[in-house]
Motif scaffolding. Structure first.
Motif, mmCIF file in Angstrom:
data_model
loop_
_atom_site.group_PDB
_atom_site.id
_atom_site.type_symbol
_atom_site.label_atom_id
_atom_site.label_comp_id
_atom_site.label_asym_id
_atom_site.label_seq_id
_atom_site.Cartn_x
_atom_site.Cartn_y
_atom_site.Cartn_z
ATOM 1 N N UNK A 128 42.193 9.823 40.504
ATOM 2 C CA UNK A 128 42.586 11.223 40.257
ATOM 3 C C UNK A 128 41.993 12.152 41.327
ATOM 4 N N UNK A 129 40.715 11.941 41.648
ATOM 5 C CA UNK A 129 40.057 12.758 42.678
ATOM 6 C C UNK A 129 40.763 12.583 44.019
ATOM 7 N N UNK A 130 41.046 11.341 44.372
ATOM 8 C CA UNK A 130 41.700 11.054 45.647
ATOM 9 C C UNK A 130 43.081 11.691 45.706
ATOM 10 N N UNK A 131 43.817 11.605 44.619
ATOM 11 C CA UNK A 131 45.155 12.188 44.583
ATOM 12 C C UNK A 131 45.100 13.707 44.706
ATOM 13 N N UNK A 132 44.196 14.356 44.008
ATOM 14 C CA UNK A 132 44.055 15.812 44.086
ATOM 15 C C UNK A 132 43.598 16.248 45.467
ATOM 16 N N UNK A 133 42.677 15.498 46.045
ATOM 17 C CA UNK A 133 42.193 15.810 47.389
ATOM 18 C C UNK A 133 43.332 15.688 48.405
ATOM 19 N N UNK A 134 44.139 14.644 48.262
ATOM 20 C CA UNK A 134 45.284 14.435 49.141
ATOM 21 C C UNK A 134 46.268 15.604 49.022
ATOM 22 N N UNK A 135 46.590 16.013 47.803
ATOM 23 C CA UNK A 135 47.534 17.121 47.608
ATOM 24 C C UNK A 135 47.007 18.423 48.199
ATOM 25 N N UNK A 136 45.720 18.697 47.998
ATOM 26 C CA UNK A 136 45.105 19.906 48.548
ATOM 27 C C UNK A 136 45.127 19.869 50.079
ATOM 28 N N UNK A 137 44.769 18.746 50.644
ATOM 29 C CA UNK A 137 44.758 18.603 52.099
ATOM 30 C C UNK A 137 46.166 18.752 52.671
ATOM 31 N N UNK A 138 47.135 18.158 52.016
ATOM 32 C CA UNK A 138 48.528 18.253 52.460
ATOM 33 C C UNK A 138 49.009 19.696 52.407
ATOM 34 N N UNK A 139 48.660 20.412 51.349
ATOM 35 C CA UNK A 139 49.043 21.821 51.201
ATOM 36 C C UNK A 139 48.428 22.674 52.314
ATOM 37 N N UNK A 140 47.172 22.450 52.606
ATOM 38 C CA UNK A 140 46.505 23.194 53.685
ATOM 39 C C UNK A 140 47.119 22.882 55.039
ATOM 40 N N UNK A 141 47.434 21.624 55.262
ATOM 41 C CA UNK A 141 48.033 21.217 56.522
ATOM 42 C C UNK A 141 49.392 21.881 56.717
ATOM 43 N N UNK A 142 50.200 21.926 55.672
ATOM 44 C CA UNK A 142 51.505 22.585 55.751
ATOM 45 C C UNK A 142 51.356 24.083 56.022
#
Length: 149
Positions: A4-18
């Motif tokens: 869950x932590x990894x998935x949330x971190x990935x989504x947050x990072x992807x959002x920031x990158x976009x």
């Protein structure tokens, strides 16, 4: 829990990158109003096919939203334009022309001019000048440079 932590971190990072990519795209082709319905599109650095396509897609919309009737496209900061990019600039001026927005190109380097001619691109509907200052003064827009004392 790690999953869950990894998935949330990935989504947050992807959002920031976009968000950062959108900012880069916006800064890569800013339409800057200078007076009334006149704006400048200063292009600086290398323009690859991806960036040229982004400029072609976003610039007309920016001009319409800012009520621009005349856009000065300054290429003096562009180091290299390949044939695809020269064609994209041609398409941009043609698109703006269809929208009733007059284009002026400034700062074309000799090698870029030669590439455009070799491609058979007809820029006769676009006013061209060697410098942005020359192009603006031709339109009656004076630029005053203030020196620091």
């Amino acid at each position: 829990m790690n999953h869950e932590f990894t998935e949330q971190y990935y989504l947050l990072t992807k959002e920031r990158l976009l968000a950062q990519q959108e900012l880069i795209n916006e800064l890569g082709a800013p339409v800057i109003p200078i007076v009334d319905a006149i704006a400048v599109l200063p292009l600086i650095g290398e323009i690859d096919t991806f960036r040229a396509k982004g400029i072609l897609i976003t610039t007309p919309g920016k001009c319409i939203s800012r009520n621009v009737s005349h856009l000065f496209i300054d290429l003096s900061g562009v180091t290299l334009l390949d044939t695809m990019v020269a064609h994209q600039i041609y398409q941009l001026t043609s698109t703006l022309n269809l929208l009733g927005i007059q284009s002026t190109i400034s700062g074309i380097r000799p090698e870029v001019a030669q590439t455009s001619i070799q491609l058979g691109l007809d820029f006769s509907h676009v006013s061209t000048h060697s410098t942005l200052k020359q192009a603006l003064s031709k339109q009656g827009i004076g630029i005053k440079l203030y020196e620091r004392k």
